[in-house]
Design an enzyme around this catalytic site. Structure first.
Site, PDB file in Angstrom:
ATOM      1  N   HIS A   1       0.840  -1.203   0.000  1.00  0.00           N
ATOM      2  CA  HIS A   1       0.000   0.000   0.000  1.00  0.00           C
ATOM      3  C   HIS A   1       0.878   1.257   0.000  1.00  0.00           C
ATOM      4  O   HIS A   1       0.568   2.248  -0.672  1.00  0.00           O
ATOM      5  CB  HIS A   1      -0.849   0.059   1.277  1.00  0.00           C
TER       6      HIS A   1
ATOM      7  N   GLN B   1      -0.464  -3.932  -8.931  1.00  0.00           N
ATOM      8  CA  GLN B   1      -0.468  -5.081  -9.850  1.00  0.00           C
ATOM      9  C   GLN B   1      -0.827  -6.368  -9.109  1.00  0.00           C
ATOM     10  O   GLN B   1      -1.282  -7.334  -9.706  1.00  0.00           O
ATOM     11  CB  GLN B   1       0.900  -5.234 -10.528  1.00  0.00           C
TER      12      GLN B   1
HETATM   13  P1  AMP Z   1      -6.333  -3.735  -0.417  1.00  0.00           P
HETATM   14  O1  AMP Z   1      -6.200  -2.941   0.843  1.00  0.00           O
HETATM   15  O2  AMP Z   1      -5.922  -5.162  -0.286  1.00  0.00           O
HETATM   16  O3  AMP Z   1      -7.671  -3.558  -1.083  1.00  0.00           O
HETATM   17  O4  AMP Z   1      -5.281  -3.113  -1.431  1.00  0.00           O
HETATM   18  C1  AMP Z   1      -5.323  -1.747  -1.760  1.00  0.00           C
HETATM   19  C2  AMP Z   1      -4.436  -1.494  -2.935  1.00  0.00           C
HETATM   20  O5  AMP Z   1      -3.107  -1.880  -2.605  1.00  0.00           O
HETATM   21  C3  AMP Z   1      -4.842  -2.306  -4.174  1.00  0.00           C
HETATM   22  O6  AMP Z   1      -4.706  -1.496  -5.329  1.00  0.00           O
HETATM   23  C4  AMP Z   1      -3.850  -3.427  -4.164  1.00  0.00           C
HETATM   24  O7  AMP Z   1      -3.587  -3.963  -5.441  1.00  0.00           O
HETATM   25  C5  AMP Z   1      -2.615  -2.737  -3.613  1.00  0.00           C
HETATM   26  N1  AMP Z   1      -1.709  -3.736  -3.047  1.00  0.00           N
HETATM   27  C6  AMP Z   1      -2.010  -4.678  -2.119  1.00  0.00           C
HETATM   28  N2  AMP Z   1      -0.941  -5.466  -1.887  1.00  0.00           N
HETATM   29  C7  AMP Z   1       0.049  -5.015  -2.697  1.00  0.00           C
HETATM   30  C8  AMP Z   1       1.393  -5.432  -2.952  1.00  0.00           C
HETATM   31  N3  AMP Z   1       1.949  -6.451  -2.315  1.00  0.00           N
HETATM   32  N4  AMP Z   1       2.107  -4.736  -3.860  1.00  0.00           N
HETATM   33  C9  AMP Z   1       1.559  -3.691  -4.531  1.00  0.00           C
HETATM   34  N5  AMP Z   1       0.304  -3.271  -4.349  1.00  0.00           N
HETATM   35  C10 AMP Z   1      -0.446  -3.907  -3.443  1.00  0.00           C
END
Ligand code: AMP
Length: 286
Positions: free
Chosen positions: A37, A149
């Site tokens: 994030h 991604q």
């Molecule tokens: P989430 O809180 O899981 O909904 O994720 C929020 C944003 O963070 C989304 O756009 C995810 O794709 C991104 N995200 C989550 N984990 C990762 C990661 N390991 N690397 C890059 N982006 C991430």
């Protein structure tokens, strides 16, 4: 760190910032922040005058038997991490603020690319995502929005929605951030026991094996997927939800790899569902 709970507060904040000509970057998240994030937040920091992060565990994108109630939450810790990454404001609404009428009568549905991969095993998920992201775009009206991604299909769905509906926002896809041993960072990794955490490495290792074979010249999707599945099946706690190779833009099944493709995995390790992917650049570069 400014923590905004109300939509009206966000609108006031945006009005103040954009009246000075400032460009606004939005980072939508469900919180429980990790380096993945934060890499989105840092990219937004570099490319915009002001950065707002939303932290909202969106009930609309969870299925009936999923982890909506147990999803990890820690706003205090998140606000410290976000501030250190250069976020100016957090929008952390209650469910009742985002959905005064629940369920809404209006939803946003992207077709075709939501019917495969995660969409096939999580019905309604991408409608929930597209709907909440549309609401966030309407509330914040950002110049740019940042997605990882890690959730490749989600990013594609949002890009397509923005293109199809002429939404005035630029979508940026940020590379996957991994732990030192290769596990893709995820808020859900905290669910893993020590043994599950060890076995969870099979996702990244399977993808690495796939890339190695591809680099050595293998172009058959079936052969690459056999190698991916063989690696994952070595772990007794791992159960494959899907392992597929699809065209990078339309997520269509591919037999022989010529164009850019995504190798996408969803694997349950015990009761925790993890996803990961790599993009292979096709010889035609499309
Ligand atoms: P989430 O809180 O899981 O909904 O994720 C929020 C944003 O963070 C989304 O756009 C995810 O794709 C991104 N995200 C989550 N984990 C990762 C990661 N390991 N690397 C890059 N982006 C991430």
């Amino acid at each position: 760190m400014l923590i905004l709970k109300k939509i009206s507060e966000v609108r006031d904040w945006v009005r103040r910032k954009s009246s000075k000509g400032g460009q606004i970057g939005l980072v939508p998240t469900m919180g429980y922040l990790h380096e993945g994030h934060l890499s989105l937040a840092r990219a937004a920091r570099r490319e915009n005058d002001f950065v707002i992060m939303s932290i909202f565990v969106n009930p609309l994108q969870f299925g009936a038997n999923e982890d909506l109630d147990t999803y990890p939450r820690d706003l205090k810790r998140d606000s410290q991490l976000a501030a250190a990454a250069g976020v100016d404001a957090i929008f952390a609404p209650e469910v009742s603020e985002m959905y005064p009428y629940y369920p809404q009568l209006t939803t946003v549905n992207v077709t075709e690319i939501t019917e495969v991969l995660c969409g096939a095993v999580r019905p309604g998920h991408f409608s929930g995502v597209a709907t909440v992201v549309t609401k966030l775009f309407n509330i914040v009206q950002p110049d740019r929005a940042y997605f990882g991604q890690k959730d490749y299909q989600q990013c594609l769905v949002i890009k397509r929605m923005v293109a199809d509906l002429n939404m005035p926002v630029e979508i940026k896809m940020v590379p996957i951030v991994r732990e030192k041993d290769g596990l893709a960072m995820s808020s859900r990794n905290v669910y893993l026991s020590e043994e599950e955490r060890r076995q969870a490495l099979c996702l990244n290792e399977a993808l690495r094996i796939c890339r190695d074979l591809y680099d050595k010249g293998e172009r058959s999707a079936r052969k690459l997927l056999d190698a991916v599945q063989d690696r994952i099946r070595q772990e007794p706690l791992a159960a494959i939800d899907y392992a597929e190779i699809c065209s990078a833009e339309l997520l269509q099944e591919v037999d022989e790899i010529k164009e850019n493709v995504v190798v996408a995995l969803a694997v349950r390790i015990g009761s925790t569902r993890l996803i990961d992917n790599i993009v292979l650049e096709g010889d035609t570069g499309v």
